[in-house]
Design a protein around this motif. Structure first.
Motif, PDB file in Angstrom:
ATOM      1  N   GLY A  74       0.815  -1.199   0.000  1.00  0.00           N
ATOM      2  CA  GLY A  74       0.000   0.000   0.000  1.00  0.00           C
ATOM      3  C   GLY A  74       0.852   1.254   0.000  1.00  0.00           C
ATOM      4  N   PRO A  75       0.244   2.424  -0.224  1.00  0.00           N
ATOM      5  CA  PRO A  75       1.005   3.672  -0.306  1.00  0.00           C
ATOM      6  C   PRO A  75       1.803   3.990   0.950  1.00  0.00           C
ATOM      7  CG  PRO A  75      -1.215   3.976  -1.149  1.00  0.00           C
ATOM      8  CD  PRO A  75      -1.189   2.625  -0.522  1.00  0.00           C
ATOM      9  N   ALA A  76       1.187   3.844   2.110  1.00  0.00           N
ATOM     10  CA  ALA A  76       1.885   4.189   3.347  1.00  0.00           C
ATOM     11  C   ALA A  76       3.112   3.304   3.536  1.00  0.00           C
ATOM     12  CB  ALA A  76       0.941   4.066   4.542  1.00  0.00           C
ATOM     13  N   GLU A  77       2.950   2.012   3.256  1.00  0.00           N
ATOM     14  CA  GLU A  77       4.047   1.080   3.449  1.00  0.00           C
ATOM     15  C   GLU A  77       5.168   1.318   2.431  1.00  0.00           C
ATOM     16  OE1 GLU A  77       0.396  -0.341   5.232  1.00  0.00           O
ATOM     17  OE2 GLU A  77       0.883   0.285   3.168  1.00  0.00           O
ATOM     18  N   THR A  78       4.811   1.375   1.149  1.00  0.00           N
ATOM     19  CA  THR A  78       5.823   1.508   0.100  1.00  0.00           C
ATOM     20  C   THR A  78       6.508   2.869   0.146  1.00  0.00           C
ATOM     21  OG1 THR A  78       4.546   0.021  -1.314  1.00  0.00           O
ATOM     22  CG2 THR A  78       6.226   1.383  -2.386  1.00  0.00           C
ATOM     23  N   LEU A  79       5.733   3.925   0.200  1.00  0.00           N
ATOM     24  CA  LEU A  79       6.308   5.265   0.169  1.00  0.00           C
ATOM     25  C   LEU A  79       6.954   5.624   1.501  1.00  0.00           C
ATOM     26  CD1 LEU A  79       3.541   7.026  -1.929  1.00  0.00           C
ATOM     27  CD2 LEU A  79       5.825   6.324  -2.679  1.00  0.00           C
ATOM     28  N   GLY A  80       6.459   5.045   2.588  1.00  0.00           N
ATOM     29  CA  GLY A  80       7.114   5.246   3.868  1.00  0.00           C
ATOM     30  C   GLY A  80       8.493   4.619   3.889  1.00  0.00           C
ATOM     31  N   ARG A  81       8.621   3.424   3.323  1.00  0.00           N
ATOM     32  CA  ARG A  81       9.926   2.769   3.242  1.00  0.00           C
ATOM     33  C   ARG A  81      10.848   3.565   2.322  1.00  0.00           C
ATOM     34  NH1 ARG A  81      10.785  -3.655   2.993  1.00  0.00           N
ATOM     35  NH2 ARG A  81       9.889  -3.262   5.045  1.00  0.00           N
ATOM     36  N   ALA A  82      10.314   4.089   1.229  1.00  0.00           N
ATOM     37  CA  ALA A  82      11.117   4.918   0.340  1.00  0.00           C
ATOM     38  C   ALA A  82      11.637   6.149   1.069  1.00  0.00           C
ATOM     39  CB  ALA A  82      10.292   5.336  -0.871  1.00  0.00           C
ATOM     40  N   ALA A  83      10.777   6.785   1.856  1.00  0.00           N
ATOM     41  CA  ALA A  83      11.190   7.971   2.604  1.00  0.00           C
ATOM     42  C   ALA A  83      12.270   7.635   3.620  1.00  0.00           C
ATOM     43  CB  ALA A  83       9.977   8.591   3.295  1.00  0.00           C
ATOM     44  N   ASP A  84      12.122   6.508   4.316  1.00  0.00           N
ATOM     45  CA  ASP A  84      13.145   6.081   5.276  1.00  0.00           C
ATOM     46  C   ASP A  84      14.498   5.905   4.587  1.00  0.00           C
ATOM     47  OD1 ASP A  84      11.245   6.056   7.281  1.00  0.00           O
ATOM     48  OD2 ASP A  84      10.915   3.883   7.176  1.00  0.00           O
TER      49      ASP A  84
END
Length: 321
Positions: free
Chosen positions: A89-99
């Motif tokens: 999902g967006p939160a998981e994928t984009l959150g990992r990208a941001a990290d």
């Protein structure tokens, strides 16, 4: 006169490739193709909603990114394999990208006298019907000045230079809601009705494509993007126009029967390209006088696909890394 010649003549008045100079020609073409649906306010980001337009338009590669050769993902830094990805999902994928991005050291900002070199691959439409629509003509190599005082002074609306986009992105707030509000100010809808979520995603796509962005600025953008209504992550890696695997961040485009897909590298989460994918069977409208081209599109057809395969800061126009 054959159909491809007629299509190319739609662009006959286009000036030489430059981000600001290309804008009027692109808008006229897109307005003709889209009929009553006028082009969006962002001059350098006109959606190529027509398969006929995709086959005819001459594209200048005006997209930029960090100093990068994306042809070999192992050369971009710490490798992320598909098994490390979370595409749930967006939160998981984009959150990992941001990290990931927040852990990177920021590269130096380019000097005003430097140039941005990019290389673009633009693929042909991929149709379930198997119909051939002609070849896409474009110049794969592009150079644009980082600091462009003349363009910044004379630009229309929101067609910003690379330096202006860098500064705007760097100033975006940490709070996702506040960041998205500023993005809508940067990339307004203009005189075209547009839902807030679509306007927001469109503006974010401009930023994600742009050079240069500091890693922490891109991280903030990704975290905010995950909160935009309608944004989704395809649950498997897709292929970009260069045949590379990519993460697809998507949103359906209102009134077009298509979705915009921002493609990201699964190795370092940098911008990899874009696609427009048909979401439902429909028959598209062509400009008056254009005949002989298949107007029926099926769900899953890819009307636009392009990939950025290299980008770098160079010291002179024509130089390559």
């Amino acid at each position: 006169m054959d159909e491809m010649t007629q299509l190319r003549e739609l662009r006959a008045d286009a000036p030489s490739p430059d981000r600001s100079a290309l804008a009027p020609g692109r808008r006229r073409l897109m307005d003709a193709v889209a009929g009553d649906r006028r082009g969006r306010a962002r001059r350098a980001d006109w959606r190529l909603v027509s398969l006929g337009a995709a086959a005819a338009v001459t594209v200048a590669a005006l997209l930029g990114t960090q100093l990068l050769d994306t042809s070999d993902p192992r050369g971009t830094g710490p490798a992320m394999t598909a098994g490390d990805l979370d595409l749930s999902g967006p939160a998981e994928t984009l959150g990992r990208a941001a990290d990931f991005l927040e852990a990177l050291a920021p590269p130096p900002e380019p000097r005003d006298d430097q140039w941005i070199y990019t290389r673009l691959v633009m693929g042909p439409p991929e149709l379930k019907s198997g119909d051939q629509q002609g070849e896409v003509e474009y110049d794969p190599d592009s150079w644009t000045p980082y600091g462009n005082a003349a363009a910044e002074k004379d630009r229309s609306d929101d067609d910003r230079s690379a330096r202006e986009i860098y500064e705007a992105a760097d100033d975006l707030p940490d709070d996702p809601a506040a960041l998205l509000a500023e993005v809508r100010e940067l990339y307004p809808s203009g005189d075209t009705p547009e839902g807030e979520a679509q306007q927001t995603f469109r503006g974010l796509s401009v930023l994600v494509e742009s050079y240069p962005l500091a890693p922490d600025a891109l991280a903030r953008i990704y975290r905010a993007m995950a909160t935009v209504p309608g944004v989704e992550i395809t649950d498997h890696l897709v292929k970009d126009a260069a045949g590379r695997e990519a993460i697809a961040v998507t949103q359906d485009e209102e009134g077009t029967h298509q979705r915009r897909e921002i493609l990201l590298s699964p190795y370092d989460y940098s911008y990899a390209g874009l696609r427009f994918v048909v979401t439902e069977d429909h028959e598209m409208d062509l400009p008056k006088g254009i005949k002989g081209i298949n107007k029926k599109l099926a769900a899953g057809d890819i009307t636009i696909t392009q990939a950025r395969t290299a980008a770098a800061v160079v010291d002179a126009r024509g130089a390559k890394p």
